[in-house]
Enzyme design. Sequence first.
Site, PDB file in Angstrom:
ATOM      1  N   SER B 132      27.942  -7.246   6.922  1.00 30.91           N
ATOM      2  CA  SER B 132      26.840  -6.421   6.451  1.00 30.91           C
ATOM      3  C   SER B 132      26.126  -5.677   7.577  1.00 30.91           C
ATOM      4  O   SER B 132      25.265  -4.854   7.322  1.00 30.91           O
ATOM      5  CB  SER B 132      25.822  -7.293   5.711  1.00 30.91           C
ATOM      6  OG  SER B 132      25.360  -8.318   6.547  1.00 30.91           O
ATOM      7  N   LYS B 171      18.403  -3.308  12.162  1.00 32.89           N
ATOM      8  CA  LYS B 171      18.240  -1.849  12.146  1.00 32.89           C
ATOM      9  C   LYS B 171      17.239  -1.434  13.220  1.00 32.89           C
ATOM     10  O   LYS B 171      16.438  -2.225  13.706  1.00 32.89           O
ATOM     11  CB  LYS B 171      17.692  -1.389  10.783  1.00 32.89           C
ATOM     12  CG  LYS B 171      18.609  -1.600   9.598  1.00 32.89           C
ATOM     13  CD  LYS B 171      19.604  -0.473   9.462  1.00 32.89           C
ATOM     14  CE  LYS B 171      20.289  -0.517   8.106  1.00 32.89           C
ATOM     15  NZ  LYS B 171      20.851  -1.830   7.778  1.00 32.89           N
TER      16      LYS B 171
END
Lengths: 213, 213
Positions: B132, B171
């Site tokens: 992911s 992120k």
Amino acid sequence: MKKISDKQRRIIGFIDRFLTDRGYPPSVRDIQSACNISSTSVVDYNLKILESQGYIQRHADVSRGIRLLTRNTAAGGLVPVPVIGQIAAGEPIPVPAPDTWDVAAVSETMGVPGELTRGREGVYALRVKGMSMVDALINDGDIVLMQHVSAVENGEMAAVWLRAEKEATLKKVYVEPNRVRLQPANSQMQPLYAAPDNVEIQGRVIAVVRQVS
Amino acid sequence: MKKISDKQRRIIGFIDRFLTDRGYPPSVRDIQSACNISSTSVVDYNLKILESQGYIQRHADVSRGIRLLTRNTAAGGLVPVPVIGQIAAGEPIPVPAPDTWDVAAVSETMGVPGELTRGREGVYALRVKGMSMVDALINDGDIVLMQHVSAVENGEMAAVWLRAEKEATLKKVYVEPNRVRLQPANSQMQPLYAAPDNVEIQGRVIAVVRQVS
DNA sequence: TCCCGAAGCGAACACCTGTTCTAGAAATAA
DNA sequence: TTATTTCTAGAACAGGTGTTCGCTTCGGGA
């Protein structure tokens, strides 16, 4: 290792500091004055004890012939690896020195944990330039640890030089009948196919290290 | 660094070998006999040149007072870092022990070069589970070095827990008016936007280590 | 050819440095 | 206490070691 006296502990500490500070071991008289010891013979006396206890190692009749053994274990996991140059999509990898890489010729050296190299020979590092390796999950500025091999097993990630395209890239290599499949590490991306005589294996990827901040 | 003669290169190489071999630098006469040099003065002559070129550093009138400058970059110890657990897209990061991480509670410890942590406190490591994080150029099985912080500066890569989605992700974080932009490290991918009270910073990414083979 | 700088040579000097020796002080055990 | 071991002192020796000083050799240019 047995327990040592306070004075001996000071001596060890001083040797360590002296070593990191100047790059060479202290003489007996350096130790004497730094640790406020009255005589060189006392230093010698304590050094002999430290050697018998395994803290240091001495070379007889050699000035400054002291080696700190405790220091080795601290850096034991660290293996020096030469950073040969950089890999980009437009240039072949600068050929790594054959066997004994020349200390003077290497611009930079990095230390990596021994677990990463696993004692392999011919390991070197390359700095990745540009975004062309993103499909191998490798970013601009990453450092790849390479091992110099001329052939790889199927499925291994390798640095490949494509003669026709004049491009270097990092891909998983699969030899198939009449062609070579170059599969990006990112499974969402499509493989690339090349003629066998167009690919030139330049090294095997051992690890990738990325320093973010 | 300028170019040096062949003899000078041999000298540098010998000093390096001698140093790793014995733990202390060679004397002028050690160099002389090892490199087949006819006179100590010739060694001195070349050592002076090497020093002026920045390859070594000498201490006058000190026996074996030679320091190899090219070697310094490799120095710096191995820092033990606890591998706290793993990060996946479905679970929050197990909260790292606040200050002194309990040695017994940690399943695994890895050593990383001090250059990576740069002396920072509260550094821990996570094993990445699942694919992911590919948009952050992080693969299944990679190890991310994290620093425990509760807020990050704009543009820093961080582990973010999205409360509503119950998802952890890595992120780059940008705080914008009324929203938070979560930008993948891979510039070819699109950013994600989230409400400020939906994001929970769990740590800052310091480095990524991937062992390929 | 001559000239000149770079590099090499060998010997000698003077200090650095490890080691040893004798003697004594201090701690420890009996 | 006495005996024993450990540690300390100071000095001196012998060899290691950095450095220097003339002198020679080499390798191009002019």
